[in-house]
Motif scaffolding. Structure first.
Motif, PDB file in Angstrom:
ATOM      1  N   GLU B 166       0.855  -1.189   0.000  1.00  0.00           N
ATOM      2  CA  GLU B 166       0.000   0.000   0.000  1.00  0.00           C
ATOM      3  C   GLU B 166       0.887   1.234   0.000  1.00  0.00           C
ATOM      4  O   GLU B 166       1.848   1.318   0.764  1.00  0.00           O
ATOM      5  N   LYS B 167       0.519   2.176  -0.852  1.00  0.00           N
ATOM      6  CA  LYS B 167       1.256   3.444  -0.911  1.00  0.00           C
ATOM      7  C   LYS B 167       0.250   4.577  -0.974  1.00  0.00           C
ATOM      8  O   LYS B 167      -0.690   4.510  -1.764  1.00  0.00           O
ATOM      9  N   GLY B 168       0.449   5.582  -0.176  1.00  0.00           N
ATOM     10  CA  GLY B 168      -0.459   6.736  -0.160  1.00  0.00           C
ATOM     11  C   GLY B 168      -1.454   6.612   0.981  1.00  0.00           C
ATOM     12  O   GLY B 168      -1.798   5.508   1.408  1.00  0.00           O
ATOM     13  N   ASP B 169      -1.907   7.744   1.448  1.00  0.00           N
ATOM     14  CA  ASP B 169      -2.782   7.762   2.621  1.00  0.00           C
ATOM     15  C   ASP B 169      -4.239   7.538   2.267  1.00  0.00           C
ATOM     16  O   ASP B 169      -5.021   7.066   3.073  1.00  0.00           O
ATOM     17  N   ALA B 170      -4.612   7.935   1.068  1.00  0.00           N
ATOM     18  CA  ALA B 170      -6.030   7.927   0.725  1.00  0.00           C
ATOM     19  C   ALA B 170      -6.556   6.507   0.530  1.00  0.00           C
ATOM     20  O   ALA B 170      -5.802   5.592   0.221  1.00  0.00           O
ATOM     21  N   ASP B 171      -7.843   6.344   0.733  1.00  0.00           N
ATOM     22  CA  ASP B 171      -8.507   5.087   0.437  1.00  0.00           C
ATOM     23  C   ASP B 171      -8.461   4.879  -1.084  1.00  0.00           C
ATOM     24  O   ASP B 171      -8.784   5.796  -1.845  1.00  0.00           O
ATOM     25  N   LYS B 175      -9.808   7.254  -4.159  1.00  0.00           N
ATOM     26  CA  LYS B 175      -8.823   7.824  -5.077  1.00  0.00           C
ATOM     27  C   LYS B 175      -9.185   7.493  -6.531  1.00  0.00           C
ATOM     28  O   LYS B 175      -9.116   8.350  -7.413  1.00  0.00           O
ATOM     29  N   GLU B 344       1.135   8.000  -6.709  1.00  0.00           N
ATOM     30  CA  GLU B 344       1.164   8.230  -5.268  1.00  0.00           C
ATOM     31  C   GLU B 344       0.250   7.273  -4.514  1.00  0.00           C
ATOM     32  O   GLU B 344       0.425   7.050  -3.316  1.00  0.00           O
ATOM     33  N   ASN B 345      -0.755   6.746  -5.216  1.00  0.00           N
ATOM     34  CA  ASN B 345      -1.744   5.913  -4.525  1.00  0.00           C
ATOM     35  C   ASN B 345      -1.824   4.552  -5.182  1.00  0.00           C
ATOM     36  O   ASN B 345      -2.339   4.422  -6.289  1.00  0.00           O
ATOM     37  N   SER B 408       7.925   2.674  -2.322  1.00  0.00           N
ATOM     38  CA  SER B 408       8.579   3.913  -1.881  1.00  0.00           C
ATOM     39  C   SER B 408      10.104   3.843  -1.930  1.00  0.00           C
ATOM     40  O   SER B 408      10.799   4.590  -1.244  1.00  0.00           O
TER      41      SER B 408
END
Lengths: 278, 756
Positions: B166-171, B175, B344-345, B408
């Motif tokens: 998983e990368k990025g904070d958003a669901d 996204k 990013e996601n 990352s």
């Protein structure tokens, strides 16, 4: 161990055949060797490869040729008469196996194995080949279509050998066409083959012979398809009729190499393309 | 005088790296004097044969020697004869060497008993008289069906392994929903047979001193040693594993040789004579490992300007009946699944599932080709949807030096992404596709793919392996490179010769690279993962330089300063005994990898590649011919450009074969097309003229800048080929007919039919 006989001439070969009906006559051995791993060795082998009487191409009166049964594909590929008069056969020989197989495999061997996927068989059928068969009692001649009697079955008695294949001269100006569709470009077992010969008279198809491989239990002539085309101008409309006729007369199968749907569809497309090319 | 000849020798040797030195193993192979395992004979040697299940799932109730055969002529081995643990040890101990009575049979070709006889024919006869009693139970052959766990093959749920990146904070759902476009695709790939030219085989013999000697066709002698320790209850002093000249591996000889080695050793132990166990081609195709079939769901979210903003991938691999290397293959699959694109996601989920088919395993590319096929089909569709050129969309989104990957990882140096894409684009643009003539059956199409491949073991794998190599002066005055890296046709012996010759400053013919045996070489790690040149080549180079320095200082201290290195070395050895240097691999600093969260530096570095494939589709026969194949690969440095081109072109053809022709057909869990006549791989006639471009963005921690090349060419051409067929038929077919491999003539016909 199998007994291995190498008769010196045709009478000796025919005598050996009569004396040992359970021995396997072997020409180039290219089919025999592949299958030998999975079966018990036969009591004996009659080696015919290189026998002078069964090798080579000779002219027939009227422009045809007689091909010795043990003539290799390589020999046929180097023969100017085959190239000039029967380019259909030359084109098919060129696509058999690879150079090693072409140097060893023979036309008579292919006929004797009579696999539904034998590459040289559709051309012989389309070219109206006659098979010459001999026994100690004498020689007989059979139209190739009649010689094919079932799945890997030919009209050959236990004391007979295939000695030659005769090809009559094709009609002047006849078109010959060969197409092998295999699993890859080389070293491939065919999925569909079409050999076709036709000539036009006054813009109409005067005669046409279409032979197909790998679509039935044996190499077959597409007689209904031919009938649907004879007398017609080579048009899309004629091609459409031919496709319908073809659907009615062949029922290919699914196997490890391809599907029935593919074989039928491709055979239809090849017939159409040939008609439009006339 | 000596000084002058020394410097000219050095000048020549310096030229060795980067030159197309002729293969050092070539002459023996061409002349037929190279000795493969089946060429070897030992006094009194017997021939082994394996009795296999023929039932895909069941419980073994009995093994019966039927009457009518003189059983005193042969030796039969069953699980009861195993002195150690009944397992082929690799990662887990789930796979038995031989199924024991009362235990589960999990695939049709599982080994149950072994026979050795003085001749193969007699062994075959005995095989026919040996009956197995197996209580059959329901089996599962489809990895998606196996997820429902109605039939239990492994654990409680048939799941061999799962991963989550998983990368990025958003669901990820939010996204994706916020993107201008989302392209969603379901991609399937089939098993693939390695089809190495030499079938697998081993010979085992036990000495009177109790030492078990195993020689055969293999990639990884120390993997076999590890497995034999467990199976035969031996320590390393009583075990020697030696590679015979090996005719190809492609990953297929990574783990399965341990099985054959174990079987041969068990037979030899009981028979009291050496036993040769060689697989026939059909047995090899049926029983040994293949590429994992896969199902990949891929969602690609991007904005109207072409910027990728969200990637969600769900990867399922069919592991077959046992774990073998599946978890590592799946790891590489998920680590490559987001592709060489900035985003990013990202979410990547991976599951490997057990089924009742023979275990799938290592095959060149090792999980990456499956996910590369999916993401590069997606990229093609996204570019088409936006009306962007396939090059422009990729250029817009590609990872460059200084960017971060899906885990990352910060990319620092040796990133040839722009160079490879530009190189193929230039050739493609200079050679536009021919126009279609509607009067003919021929349609032309072009496909593009861009991809990367992590070189070496994942994460901290190389630090754990701590691979070592030795360079020594042999008794006959040659410098010898000793490592466990095997030449399986890919040119390792030549490549090591060049690196060592250059490091030592001698001519290549002063160097020799023997086939490894575990009692003569250090453990350099396995010959896998595109690591041999980059990792083992690195320590070979370092050991060569260290040895050269040692010899030179000895020579100058002893008044031989002007003497050529080889002479000085011989003089030194007379005084000091055998001289050698061994170096252990030190991974580059800054490699931080978290196995729990799957974040950090997944690989020490990446190879980068792009290809353009032009095809001709015959709409009469649905056959595909490849007209052009342009492939640019960033390899860091080509130690031997001829060998590197061979690797790239061979891998390309293997990928094209998988895309267009190759299939493994299973019937009731058994491989049905187990011959070279029906298990189709391409021949030279099917191979296109290849335009291969070597790009060199040096990797600071590789020998002379080299990084991995073995696997990357396998990853991408499959996607470009499928894309090219889709492009060729775009006016005829709009269905998703090209999202499953192989894009065979039959599949093309189906796609065209569905649309008409």
């Amino acid at each position: 161990m199998s007994e291995f006989l190498s008769p010196k001439d045709l009478p000796a070969a025919l005598a050996a055949r009569a004396a040992h009906p359970d021995y396997i006559p072997v020409a180039g051995g290219t089919d025999y060797m592949v299958a030998s791993k999975d079966r018990l060795p036969p009591p004996g082998i009659i080696n015919l490869f290189g026998l002078g009487a069964l090798t080579g191409v000779t002219d027939l009166d009227g422009g045809g040729v007689r091909i010795g049964a043990c003539t290799t594909y390589a020999t046929l590929l180097g023969d100017a008469r085959i190239a000039n008069t029967f380019p259909l056969l030359r084109d098919a020989c060129r696509e058999v196996g690879a150079s090693q197989i072409q140097a060893r495999g023979t036309l008579g061997g292919n006929i004797a194995t009579s696999s539904p996927v034998g590459d040289s068989l559709p051309p012989l059928l389309a070219l109206d080949a006659v098979i010459c068969v001999a026994s100690s009692a004498g020689e007989r001649r059979v139209a190739y279509e009649d010689f094919l009697v079932g799945y890997r079955k030919i009209d050959l008695a236990a004391d007979e050998l295939i000695v030659a294949i005769e090809l009559p001269a094709p009609h002047v100006g006849a078109m010959q066409h060969w197409r092998k569709v295999g699993t890859r470009r080389a070293q491939s077992i065919s999925k569909v083959m079409m050999a076709a010969v036709a000539h036009l008279d006054d813009g109409r198809i005067a005669d046409i012979r279409i032979a197909l491989g790998a679509v039935a239990d044996r190499t077959v002539r597409a007689r209904a398809t031919e009938d649907a085309l004879r007398g017609s101008a080579p048009s899309e409309e004629a091609a459409k009729r031919a496709r319908e006729a073809l659907r009615g007369e062949i029922t290919p199968i699914d196997d490890l190499r391809s599907t029935a749907e593919y074989r039928l569809g491709v055979a239809e497309n090849l017939v159409r393309r040939f008609v439009l090319s006339l | 005088m000596g000084h002058a000849s020394n410097s000219s020798e050095e000048a020549k040797a310096k030229g060795s790296v980067g030159k197309g030195l002729a293969r050092v193993d070539g002459a023996a192979k061409v002349r037929g004097t190279a000795r493969y395992v089946d060429d070897l004979k030992f006094p009194g040697m017997h021939h082994g044969l394996t009795k296999r299940s023929e039932v895909p799932h069941g419980i073994l109730r009995g093994i019966h020697k039927r009457e009518g055969f003189d059983w005193s002529q042969v030796v039969v081995v069953t699980a009861e004869d195993i002195p150690g643990r009944n397992t082929i040890l690799l990662i887990e101990e789930d796979q038995p060497a031989l199924v024991a009575i009362g235990a589960h049979v999990r695939h049709v070709d599982e080994a149950i008993a072994l026979i050795a006889a003085p001749t193969r024919a007699l062994a075959r006869e005995a095989h026919g008289f040996l009956d197995l009693e197996i209580e059959e139970i329901p089996a599962v052959f489809d990895c998606e069906e196996a997820l429902s766990a109605e039939v239990n093959v492994y654990g409680d749920d048939n799941i061999l392994k799962t991963y989550l990146i998983e990368k990025g904070d958003a669901d990820i759902e939010e996204k994706l929903a916020s993107c201008d476009h989302v392209v969603e695709g379901l991609y399937r790939t089939q098993a693939q047979e390695q089809m190495y030219i030499e079938p697998q085989g081993m010979i085992a013999s036990w000495g009177e001193d109790g030492v078990c000697h195993i020689i055969g066709s293999m990639q990884c002698p120390f993997y076999i040693q590890k497995a034999m320790r467990a199976l035969l209850a031996l320590d390393d002093d009583n075990l020697v594993v030696e590679q015979a000249v090996t005719g190809g591996g492609f990953g297929g000889k990574e783990e399965y040789p341990s099985m054959i080695a174990g079987h041969a050793a068990l037979l030899a132990r009981k028979a009291g004579v050496p036993v040769k166990l060689i697989y026939e081609r059909d047995e090899d195709i049926a029983a040994t490992t293949k590429r994992h079939p896969s199902v990949v769901r891929h969602r690609l979210g991007f904005d109207a300007d072409g910027t990728i903003r969200a990637i969600d991938v769900d990867v399922i691999f069919d592991g077959g009946a046992y774990l073998t290397l599946t978890q590592v293959v799946l790891s590489r699959g998920v680590l490559h699944a987001a592709g060489p694109y900035k985003c990013e996601n990202t979410r990547v989920r991976g599951r490997a599932v057990a089924t009742n088919t023979p275990p799938h395993g290592a095959f060149r590319g090792f999980g990456a080709p499956q996910t590369t096929f999916a993401y590069e089909r997606q990229t093609q569709k996204a570019a088409a949807l936006l009306g962007m050129s396939p090059f422009e969309f990729r250029e817009h989104n590609m990872l460059r030096d200084g960017d971060r990957t899906a885990t990352s990882q910060l990319l620092e140096g040796s990133v040839g992404s722009e160079d490879v894409l530009r190189a193929v684009k230039e050739v493609a643009e200079a050679n536009p596709l021919p126009k279609d003539d509607p009067a003919t059956s021929i349609r032309h199409g072009r496909g593009v793919a861009f991809y990367f491949h992590g070189a070496g073991f994942t994460g901290s794998g190389e630090a754990r392996l701590a691979g070592r190599a030795t360079v020594a002066l042999a008794e006959d005055g040659h410098f010898e490179v000793r490592s466990s890296s095997t030449d399986i046709g890919q040119g390792v012996q030549t490549m090591f010769t060049q690196i060592a010759a250059t490091g030592l400053g001698v001519e290549p013919d002063a160097v020799r690279v023997p086939t490894p045996a575990t009692d003569r070489v250090p453990d350099s790690g396995p010959t896998v993962a595109s690591r041999t040149c980059m990792v083992v080549g690195r320590v070979v180079g370092q050991a060569s330089v260290a040895l050269k320095n040692r010899i030179e200082s000895w020579a100058s201290e002893n008044g031989f300063g002007d003497m050529p290195l080889r002479q000085a070395a011989t003089a030194m050895a007379k005084v000091e005994g055998e001289i050698s240097e061994t170096v252990q691999y030190a991974p580059p600093p800054g490699i931080v990898w978290d196995d729990e969260t799957y974040t950090g530096s997944a690989y020490p570095c990446y190879g980068w590649a792009a290809c353009v494939i032009d095809v001709r589709v015959d709409t009469d026969t649905y056959e595909v011919a490849i007209d052009r194949c342009v492939h640019a690969v960033d390899v860091g440095k080509a130690i031997n450009p001829v060998v590197v081109k061979g690797q790239i072109e061979g891998g390309t053809l293997q990928s094209l074969g998988w895309a267009l022709w190759e299939d493994v057909i299973y019937k009731n869990g058994k491989v049905a097309n187990d011959r070279m006549t029906n298990c189709i791989v391409p021949t030279f006639s099917d191979a296109p003229e290849m335009h291969t471009i070597i790009v060199e963005e040096p990797f600071a921690n590789g020998p002379y800048g080299a990084k991995g090349v073995g696997e990357i060419p396998m990853d991408g051409p499959c996607a470009a080929a499928a894309g090219a067929v889709e492009h060729a038929l775009s006016t005829l077919v709009s269905s998703e007919g090209f999202d499953a491999l192989p894009v065979s003539p039959e599949a093309i016909q189906r796609a065209m039919r569905l649309d008409s």
